[in-house]
Motif scaffolding. Sequence first.
Motif, short mmCIF file in Angstrom:
data_model
loop_
_atom_site.label_atom_id
_atom_site.label_comp_id
_atom_site.label_asym_id
_atom_site.label_seq_id
_atom_site.Cartn_x
_atom_site.Cartn_y
_atom_site.Cartn_z
N VAL A 43 18.30 50.00 -20.91
CA VAL A 43 19.58 49.44 -21.35
C VAL A 43 19.41 49.00 -22.79
N LEU A 44 20.32 49.45 -23.65
CA LEU A 44 20.33 49.02 -25.05
C LEU A 44 21.28 47.83 -25.17
N ASP A 45 20.81 46.79 -25.80
CA ASP A 45 21.59 45.57 -26.01
C ASP A 45 21.81 45.43 -27.51
N ILE A 46 23.01 45.77 -27.97
CA ILE A 46 23.34 45.71 -29.39
C ILE A 46 24.07 44.40 -29.62
N SER A 47 23.42 43.52 -30.40
CA SER A 47 24.01 42.19 -30.60
C SER A 47 23.79 41.71 -32.03
N ALA A 48 24.49 40.64 -32.36
CA ALA A 48 24.37 40.00 -33.66
C ALA A 48 24.17 38.51 -33.44
N THR A 49 23.37 37.90 -34.27
CA THR A 49 23.06 36.47 -34.11
C THR A 49 24.30 35.59 -34.26
N TRP A 50 25.29 36.04 -35.01
CA TRP A 50 26.49 35.27 -35.29
C TRP A 50 27.59 35.49 -34.25
N CYS A 51 27.37 36.38 -33.30
CA CYS A 51 28.42 36.82 -32.37
C CYS A 51 28.50 35.90 -31.14
N PRO A 52 29.65 35.22 -30.93
CA PRO A 52 29.78 34.33 -29.77
C PRO A 52 29.76 35.10 -28.44
N THR A 53 30.30 36.30 -28.42
CA THR A 53 30.28 37.10 -27.19
C THR A 53 28.84 37.48 -26.83
N VAL A 73 13.49 48.35 -15.21
CA VAL A 73 14.42 48.55 -16.33
C VAL A 73 13.82 47.98 -17.60
N THR A 74 13.93 48.74 -18.68
CA THR A 74 13.53 48.24 -19.99
C THR A 74 14.80 47.94 -20.78
N LEU A 75 14.92 46.70 -21.24
CA LEU A 75 16.04 46.30 -22.09
C LEU A 75 15.54 46.35 -23.52
N MET A 76 16.20 47.14 -24.35
CA MET A 76 15.81 47.25 -25.75
C MET A 76 16.91 46.62 -26.59
N THR A 77 16.51 45.66 -27.42
CA THR A 77 17.47 44.95 -28.25
C THR A 77 17.60 45.63 -29.61
N ILE A 78 18.82 45.70 -30.09
CA ILE A 78 19.11 46.30 -31.40
C ILE A 78 19.98 45.31 -32.17
N ASP A 79 19.55 44.97 -33.38
CA ASP A 79 20.31 44.06 -34.23
C ASP A 79 21.46 44.82 -34.89
N ALA A 89 23.68 56.74 -34.45
CA ALA A 89 23.11 57.73 -33.54
C ALA A 89 23.62 57.54 -32.11
N PHE A 90 23.83 56.28 -31.71
CA PHE A 90 24.32 55.99 -30.36
C PHE A 90 25.83 55.80 -30.31
N LYS A 91 26.51 56.06 -31.41
CA LYS A 91 27.97 55.93 -31.50
C LYS A 91 28.45 54.54 -31.10
N VAL A 92 27.78 53.53 -31.66
CA VAL A 92 28.13 52.14 -31.40
C VAL A 92 28.82 51.57 -32.64
N ASN A 93 30.03 51.02 -32.46
CA ASN A 93 30.81 50.49 -33.57
C ASN A 93 30.92 48.98 -33.56
N MET A 94 30.53 48.34 -32.45
CA MET A 94 30.71 46.89 -32.33
C MET A 94 29.46 46.24 -31.74
N GLN A 95 29.26 45.00 -32.16
CA GLN A 95 28.24 44.18 -31.50
C GLN A 95 28.71 43.88 -30.09
N SER A 96 27.90 43.27 -29.30
CA SER A 96 28.16 42.94 -27.89
C SER A 96 28.36 44.21 -27.04
N THR A 97 27.68 45.28 -27.46
CA THR A 97 27.73 46.54 -26.73
C THR A 97 26.45 46.71 -25.93
N LEU A 98 26.60 47.12 -24.69
CA LEU A 98 25.47 47.45 -23.83
C LEU A 98 25.61 48.91 -23.44
N VAL A 99 24.52 49.66 -23.58
CA VAL A 99 24.53 51.08 -23.24
C VAL A 99 23.41 51.34 -22.24
#
Length: 128
Positions: A43-53, A73-79, A89-99
């Motif tokens: 699971v990819l966890d795309i997040s931002a430190t400033w994001c309340p969600t 399960v391996t959770l990989m975090t992406i800033d 590459a993963f077609k992610v446009n927003m933080q708080s996205t899990l793939v």
Amino acid sequence: MNLAKTVFTIALTSLASIAMAGDIKPFSQQEFDQLTKEGKPVVLDISATWCPTCKQQKPIIDGLMKQPAYKDVTLMTIDFDSAKPTLKAFKVNMQSTLVAFKGEKEVGRTIGDTTPAGIEGLVKKTVN
């Protein structure tokens, strides 16, 4: 003697819980490719430190990764702010996205979901 037994029991319990926990680690393309090629759940966890969600999602995700059901399960975090080529590459446009991936196949994604049931449903797709 009782103190020694207590310390031993606590240490053993800690080791057992670590062995039953899924991995949480920073994203590495090489490791992602290796895990997915081997058919492992990721699971990819795309997040931002400033994001309340993202802050709402974190304790839910961390809790799930401690459950025995998700020990493989391996959770990989992406800033979100510093990994733009990876996001593209993963077609992610927003933080708080899990793939979620089951092997090399993407099996689901969520954006902004902060419900325990919704997030667990996504993680479950990687192991079922």
